[in-house]
Design an enzyme around this catalytic site. Structure first.
Site, PDB file in Angstrom:
ATOM      1  N   GLU A 173       0.823  -1.225   0.000  1.00  0.00           N
ATOM      2  CA  GLU A 173       0.000   0.000   0.000  1.00  0.00           C
ATOM      3  C   GLU A 173       0.851   1.267   0.000  1.00  0.00           C
ATOM      4  OE1 GLU A 173      -3.037  -0.223   3.076  1.00  0.00           O
ATOM      5  OE2 GLU A 173      -4.088  -1.808   1.994  1.00  0.00           O
ATOM      6  N   GLU A 292      -5.456  -8.461  -0.395  1.00  0.00           N
ATOM      7  CA  GLU A 292      -6.176  -8.175   0.855  1.00  0.00           C
ATOM      8  C   GLU A 292      -7.632  -7.959   0.488  1.00  0.00           C
ATOM      9  OE1 GLU A 292      -4.737  -5.236   3.674  1.00  0.00           O
ATOM     10  OE2 GLU A 292      -2.668  -5.685   3.128  1.00  0.00           O
TER      11      GLU A 292
HETATM   12  O1  AHR Z   1      -5.148  -6.048   6.957  1.00  0.00           O
HETATM   13  C1  AHR Z   1      -5.033  -4.919   7.757  1.00  0.00           C
HETATM   14  C2  AHR Z   1      -4.319  -3.759   7.090  1.00  0.00           C
HETATM   15  O2  AHR Z   1      -5.139  -3.259   6.054  1.00  0.00           O
HETATM   16  C3  AHR Z   1      -3.019  -4.059   6.397  1.00  0.00           C
HETATM   17  O3  AHR Z   1      -1.933  -3.987   7.250  1.00  0.00           O
HETATM   18  C4  AHR Z   1      -2.930  -2.966   5.380  1.00  0.00           C
HETATM   19  O4  AHR Z   1      -2.188  -3.352   4.247  1.00  0.00           O
HETATM   20  C5  AHR Z   1      -4.362  -2.622   5.055  1.00  0.00           C
HETATM   21  O5  AHR Z   1      -4.594  -1.273   5.063  1.00  0.00           O
END
Ligand code: AHR
Length: 511
Positions: A173, A292
């Protein structure tokens, strides 16, 4: 009762089921590692400190690949802190989650744990506070058999054989202002390109994931992917996507339709990657790593919200975002998996975030039990049954109207066919909150022989859609047999209860 008609033709397939879409994610965050997968001293821990009760559930979940060690955590992490004798490892401040990191668990422990769990390792390098050098050194440490400083250090640290980690994420990110070492698309694109090059010099066989946007609502979404891929196109194999969804203000209709947004997000990233391909006259395609995704209830006032955790000083493994998932969440998770599977020609990796305790399908208590959340069930059943080919579907479903996405199909579906075993699997969600759905599946080129199994996750009698599984009642929500499913010749019929997720496994032959 609402109606849906689904037509499947044996000749119309999307892709081979990309088994890596049944991935998960272990971050050094909250209690995912410590008191999640790892808790020395727990009555069910093995000699390495791995919790066997959690391990059993991970195996039952059927995850195929696990991303590690973050997430936001990785952007401030020194991988060297997590190797070597545990007594010599430094205690550090993790700025991403305002936590005290002991480094008792690191790369060797994760590789050992992954081998035991039967999952592939997906390792992220730190492109926030570190860069090219740390990334290429980590590849050398992990993948070179012997005869160099770092490969011999790995051997000295207890692993004679290389880890052979194939899948690598180039940071996390990096478009997000919250990220340690946040960068512009230009800065990140160049850094990722150089890190990728240097990592491939060490091991040419690795696969690399460039960071896409943190979510599709980012102001730079689209432009970020375009710039980053313009720099990295020849060096990387995948671009990442992240998305979290939640029910807002009791608007269940919109929440249940969230996979419409996931479809749109995926298709937008494919279009952007392909536009860069055309402009750069590249041959290969960049595929997607949805590394994610999940339901995540952001509630800033809650004691386990990152904001509140940050007010309590530096603690080891505090509770952070330990969401409890209900029936509605499980149905939505089923539709996310449908979306990923339907896009299996381009989405080749996906990781539900996360695996244990932190927005997770598995919960565990320190010195206590571990159990399955509601969202465990659609994931586990799909990971078990989705093999062979993803089938292309023509869906004609009654619709319902919701505030965010307008008219949306009441029935959401994906399907797979494994020619070797003669099994077909249908994964169906009924988004209707009140009405059952009558589903007719027309099979062309197949003859259905029998229903092998049909199970449904629904609101149990006398309960409501907010029912969750708890330590005291861990099986309140689960899969139960769906009665009345009929399959013969070219036709399958089923009635899906209101607000439900169903998996039907059929024996089929070519007709
Ligand atoms: O999964 C939780 C968090 O969400 C992770 O660390 C991050 O990559 C995202 O913003």
């Amino acid at each position: 009762m609402s109606r849906a008609r689904i037509t499947i033709d044996r000749d119309f397939t999307v892709a081979e089921v990309p088994r890596r879409i049944f991935g998960s994610f272990v971050e050094h965050m909250g209690r995912c590692v410590y008191t999640g997968i790892y808790e020395p001293g727990h009555p069910r821990a093995d000699e390495r400190g791995f919790r066997r009760d959690v391990m059993d559930l991970v195996k039952e979940l059927g995850a195929t690949v696990v991303r590690y060690p973050g997430g936001n955590f990785v952007s401030g992490y020194n991988w060297e802190d997590g190797v070597g004798p545990v007594a010599d490892r430094p205690r550090r401040l993790d700025g991403a989650w305002h936590t005290l990191e002991t480094n008792a668990f690191g790369l060797h422990e994760f590789v050992d744990w992954s081998r035991e769990a039967g999952v592939e390792v997906m390792e992220a390098v730190n492109l926030g506070s570190r860069g090219v050098d740390a990334a290429r050194e980590l590849v050398e440490y992990a993948n070179i058999p012997s005869g160099t400083r770092l490969s011999d250090l790995r051997r000295k640290n207890g692993h004679e054989d290389p880890f052979n980690i194939k899948l690598w994420c180039l940071g996390n990110e990096m478009d997000g202002p919250w990220q340690i070492g946040h960068k512009t698309a230009e800065e990140y694109g160049r850094l990722a390109q150089e890190a990728a090059k240097a990592m491939r010099f060490v091991d040419p066989d690795i696969e690399l994931v460039a960071c896409g946007s943190s979510n599709s609502g980012m102001p730079t979404f689209g432009a970020w992917e375009q710039t980053v891929l313009t720099h990295t196109y020849e060096q990387v194999d995948y671009v990442s996507l992240h998305a979290y969804y939640q029910e807002h203000d009791g608007d269940a209709g919109s929440f249940l339709a969230s996979a419409v947004d996931m479809d749109y997000f995926i298709e937008s990233v494919i279009a952007t990657a392909d536009a860069v391909r055309a402009k750069g006259k590249h041959k290969k395609h960049i595929n997607l790593s949805f590394d994610e995704w999940n339901v995540w209830y952001t509630r800033p006032g809650d004691a386990d919200s990152p904001e509140e955790v940050g007010k309590h000083g530096w603690r080891e493994h505090p509770r952070v975002i330990e969401d409890k998932y209900n029936v509605t969440d499980a149905v939505v998770v089923g539709t996310f998996l449908n979306s990923l599977l339907r896009h299996g020609d381009r989405v080749k990796i996906a990781n539900q975030a996360q695996l244990v305790n932190v927005i997770a399908p598995i919960l565990s208590e320190e010195n206590g039990p571990a159990w399955k959340q509601t969202i465990f069930h659609p994931f586990a059943r799909m990971a078990e049954l989705a093999h062979g080919q993803v089938l292309r579907l023509a869906v004609d479903s009654d619709k319902y109207s919701n505030a965010k996405f307008g008219d949306t199909d009441l029935v959401d579906v994906s399907a797979t066919w494994n020619e070797e075993t003669g099994r077909m699997a249908l994964f169906l969600a009924n988004r209707g909150l009140e009405e059952a759905a009558g589903v007719e599946v027309v099979l062309r080129g197949f003859d259905a022989r029998q229903v092998i199994r049909a199970d449904v996750l629904r609101v149990p009698d006398g309960a409501d859609r907010f029912l969750i599984n708890t330590q005291e009642n861990p099986d309140a929500v689960g899969l139960t047999p769906l009665e009345g499913v009929k399959a013969a010749g070219g036709e399958v019929r089923a009635t899906l209860p209101a607000l439900s997720w169903t998996a039907i496994e059929l024996e089929v032959v070519r007709s």
